[in-house]
Design a protein around this motif. Structure first.
Motif, PDB file in Angstrom:
ATOM      1  N   GLU A  16     -48.439  33.511  31.708  1.00  0.00           N
ATOM      2  CA  GLU A  16     -47.614  33.338  32.903  1.00  0.00           C
ATOM      3  C   GLU A  16     -47.350  31.866  33.192  1.00  0.00           C
ATOM      4  O   GLU A  16     -46.241  31.493  33.568  1.00  0.00           O
ATOM      5  N   ALA A  17     -48.355  31.025  33.019  1.00  0.00           N
ATOM      6  CA  ALA A  17     -48.176  29.595  33.255  1.00  0.00           C
ATOM      7  C   ALA A  17     -47.122  29.027  32.301  1.00  0.00           C
ATOM      8  O   ALA A  17     -46.273  28.238  32.707  1.00  0.00           O
ATOM      9  N   ALA A  18     -47.169  29.432  31.039  1.00  0.00           N
ATOM     10  CA  ALA A  18     -46.182  28.959  30.062  1.00  0.00           C
ATOM     11  C   ALA A  18     -44.782  29.402  30.469  1.00  0.00           C
ATOM     12  O   ALA A  18     -43.830  28.618  30.405  1.00  0.00           O
ATOM     13  N   TYR A  19     -44.654  30.638  30.901  1.00  0.00           N
ATOM     14  CA  TYR A  19     -43.350  31.148  31.297  1.00  0.00           C
ATOM     15  C   TYR A  19     -42.823  30.413  32.533  1.00  0.00           C
ATOM     16  O   TYR A  19     -41.728  29.855  32.516  1.00  0.00           O
ATOM     17  N   PHE A  20     -43.605  30.422  33.602  1.00  0.00           N
ATOM     18  CA  PHE A  20     -43.126  29.864  34.865  1.00  0.00           C
ATOM     19  C   PHE A  20     -43.028  28.344  34.867  1.00  0.00           C
ATOM     20  O   PHE A  20     -42.127  27.779  35.483  1.00  0.00           O
ATOM     21  N   GLN A  21     -43.915  27.670  34.170  1.00  0.00           N
ATOM     22  CA  GLN A  21     -43.933  26.208  34.238  1.00  0.00           C
ATOM     23  C   GLN A  21     -43.164  25.537  33.107  1.00  0.00           C
ATOM     24  O   GLN A  21     -42.660  24.433  33.287  1.00  0.00           O
ATOM     25  N   ILE A  22     -43.086  26.158  31.956  1.00  0.00           N
ATOM     26  CA  ILE A  22     -42.389  25.528  30.830  1.00  0.00           C
ATOM     27  C   ILE A  22     -41.009  26.150  30.633  1.00  0.00           C
ATOM     28  O   ILE A  22     -39.997  25.461  30.715  1.00  0.00           O
ATOM     29  N   LEU A  23     -40.957  27.455  30.391  1.00  0.00           N
ATOM     30  CA  LEU A  23     -39.661  28.080  30.103  1.00  0.00           C
ATOM     31  C   LEU A  23     -38.714  28.029  31.294  1.00  0.00           C
ATOM     32  O   LEU A  23     -37.535  27.718  31.133  1.00  0.00           O
ATOM     33  N   GLU A  24     -39.215  28.314  32.483  1.00  0.00           N
ATOM     34  CA  GLU A  24     -38.316  28.254  33.638  1.00  0.00           C
ATOM     35  C   GLU A  24     -37.875  26.825  33.956  1.00  0.00           C
ATOM     36  O   GLU A  24     -36.825  26.636  34.555  1.00  0.00           O
ATOM     37  N   ALA A  25     -38.639  25.831  33.537  1.00  0.00           N
ATOM     38  CA  ALA A  25     -38.226  24.431  33.742  1.00  0.00           C
ATOM     39  C   ALA A  25     -36.947  24.127  32.964  1.00  0.00           C
ATOM     40  O   ALA A  25     -36.188  23.233  33.337  1.00  0.00           O
ATOM     41  N   LEU A  26     -36.699  24.900  31.915  1.00  0.00           N
ATOM     42  CA  LEU A  26     -35.491  24.699  31.116  1.00  0.00           C
ATOM     43  C   LEU A  26     -34.234  25.086  31.888  1.00  0.00           C
ATOM     44  O   LEU A  26     -33.130  24.721  31.508  1.00  0.00           O
ATOM     45  N   LEU A  27     -34.406  25.838  32.965  1.00  0.00           N
ATOM     46  CA  LEU A  27     -33.268  26.284  33.761  1.00  0.00           C
ATOM     47  C   LEU A  27     -32.921  25.317  34.881  1.00  0.00           C
ATOM     48  O   LEU A  27     -32.008  25.572  35.650  1.00  0.00           O
ATOM     49  N   GLY A  28     -33.640  24.215  34.965  1.00  0.00           N
ATOM     50  CA  GLY A  28     -33.382  23.239  36.021  1.00  0.00           C
ATOM     51  C   GLY A  28     -31.997  22.629  35.913  1.00  0.00           C
ATOM     52  O   GLY A  28     -31.356  22.650  34.857  1.00  0.00           O
ATOM     53  N   GLU A  29     -31.556  22.097  37.023  1.00  0.00           N
ATOM     54  CA  GLU A  29     -30.253  21.448  37.073  1.00  0.00           C
ATOM     55  C   GLU A  29     -30.207  20.294  36.066  1.00  0.00           C
ATOM     56  O   GLU A  29     -31.147  19.529  35.936  1.00  0.00           O
ATOM     57  N   ASN A  30     -29.125  20.198  35.353  1.00  0.00           N
ATOM     58  CA  ASN A  30     -28.907  19.137  34.369  1.00  0.00           C
ATOM     59  C   ASN A  30     -29.889  19.156  33.201  1.00  0.00           C
ATOM     60  O   ASN A  30     -30.186  18.118  32.619  1.00  0.00           O
ATOM     61  N   VAL A  31     -30.431  20.331  32.873  1.00  0.00           N
ATOM     62  CA  VAL A  31     -31.302  20.458  31.706  1.00  0.00           C
ATOM     63  C   VAL A  31     -30.510  21.212  30.634  1.00  0.00           C
ATOM     64  O   VAL A  31     -30.160  22.367  30.823  1.00  0.00           O
TER      65      VAL A  31
ATOM     66  N   TYR B 210     -30.731  23.316  28.224  1.00  0.00           N
ATOM     67  CA  TYR B 210     -31.724  24.216  27.646  1.00  0.00           C
ATOM     68  C   TYR B 210     -31.413  24.620  26.206  1.00  0.00           C
ATOM     69  O   TYR B 210     -32.310  24.897  25.427  1.00  0.00           O
ATOM     70  N   ALA B 211     -30.147  24.629  25.837  1.00  0.00           N
ATOM     71  CA  ALA B 211     -29.782  25.027  24.470  1.00  0.00           C
ATOM     72  C   ALA B 211     -30.411  24.094  23.431  1.00  0.00           C
ATOM     73  O   ALA B 211     -30.709  24.520  22.312  1.00  0.00           O
ATOM     74  N   LYS B 212     -30.649  22.848  23.816  1.00  0.00           N
ATOM     75  CA  LYS B 212     -31.252  21.891  22.881  1.00  0.00           C
ATOM     76  C   LYS B 212     -32.691  22.240  22.545  1.00  0.00           C
ATOM     77  O   LYS B 212     -33.240  21.761  21.559  1.00  0.00           O
ATOM     78  N   ALA B 213     -33.334  23.077  23.368  1.00  0.00           N
ATOM     79  CA  ALA B 213     -34.737  23.428  23.144  1.00  0.00           C
ATOM     80  C   ALA B 213     -34.911  24.455  22.032  1.00  0.00           C
ATOM     81  O   ALA B 213     -35.946  24.470  21.347  1.00  0.00           O
ATOM     82  N   PHE B 214     -33.932  25.313  21.831  1.00  0.00           N
ATOM     83  CA  PHE B 214     -34.091  26.441  20.910  1.00  0.00           C
ATOM     84  C   PHE B 214     -34.429  26.059  19.475  1.00  0.00           C
ATOM     85  O   PHE B 214     -35.231  26.749  18.838  1.00  0.00           O
ATOM     86  N   PRO B 215     -33.886  24.998  18.904  1.00  0.00           N
ATOM     87  CA  PRO B 215     -34.262  24.668  17.526  1.00  0.00           C
ATOM     88  C   PRO B 215     -35.751  24.339  17.353  1.00  0.00           C
ATOM     89  O   PRO B 215     -36.268  24.392  16.237  1.00  0.00           O
TER      90      PRO B 215
END
Length: 141
Positions: A92-107, A109-114
């Protein structure tokens, strides 16, 4: 990759991503090596992942014109270990703190997938689908 236990997660963060040391030290007002000791009572996994990894390291790196591939790979290797953990708290910590951080404004996120491994990629794609956000072009399960 091996499974990671809840107790070892903070020390492994410092081992895999030494760039987090200054953020850990600042967060806990003590040397990072001391803060990540398994017996230290003040280390909160959610705070640690958000304030010492996602916001100060991953997000700014994704905003860079040319991100540090090695650093992001290590960050997402660590995320993969957390998401594969038998510990619900770590997942849960990984999901809420890392993955959801990718949805922040001006992030971007597509650059993370590789840099993501399969479990992280699948979880990130489910997150995007859940929020009704378009998947990055060329990224499938």
């Amino acid at each position: 990759m091996t499974e990671i236990s809840r107790e070892y997660a903070p020390a492994l963060l410092l081992e895999m991503i030494p760039e987090a040391a200054e953020h850990i030290a600042e967060l806990y007002e003590m040397p990072a090596e001391e803060a990540v000791k398994t017996e230290h009572p003040t280390v909160d996994t959610f705070d640690l992942l958000g304030d010492a990894l996602a916001r100060p390291i991953i997000v700014p790196e994704l905003r860079e014109q040319t991100p540090d591939a090695d650093l992001l790979r290590r960050c997402f290797d660590y995320t993969e270990l957390l998401l594969a953990s038998p510990s619900l708290l770590l997942r849960e910590a990984a999901y809420f703190q890392i993955l959801e951080a990718l949805l922040g404004e001006n992030v971007p996120y597509a650059k993370a997938f590789p840099y993501m491994r399969s479990r992280t990629r699948q979880r990130a794609l489910r997150m995007l689908d859940g929020y009704g956000i378009d998947r990055p072009e060329g990224v499938d399960s």
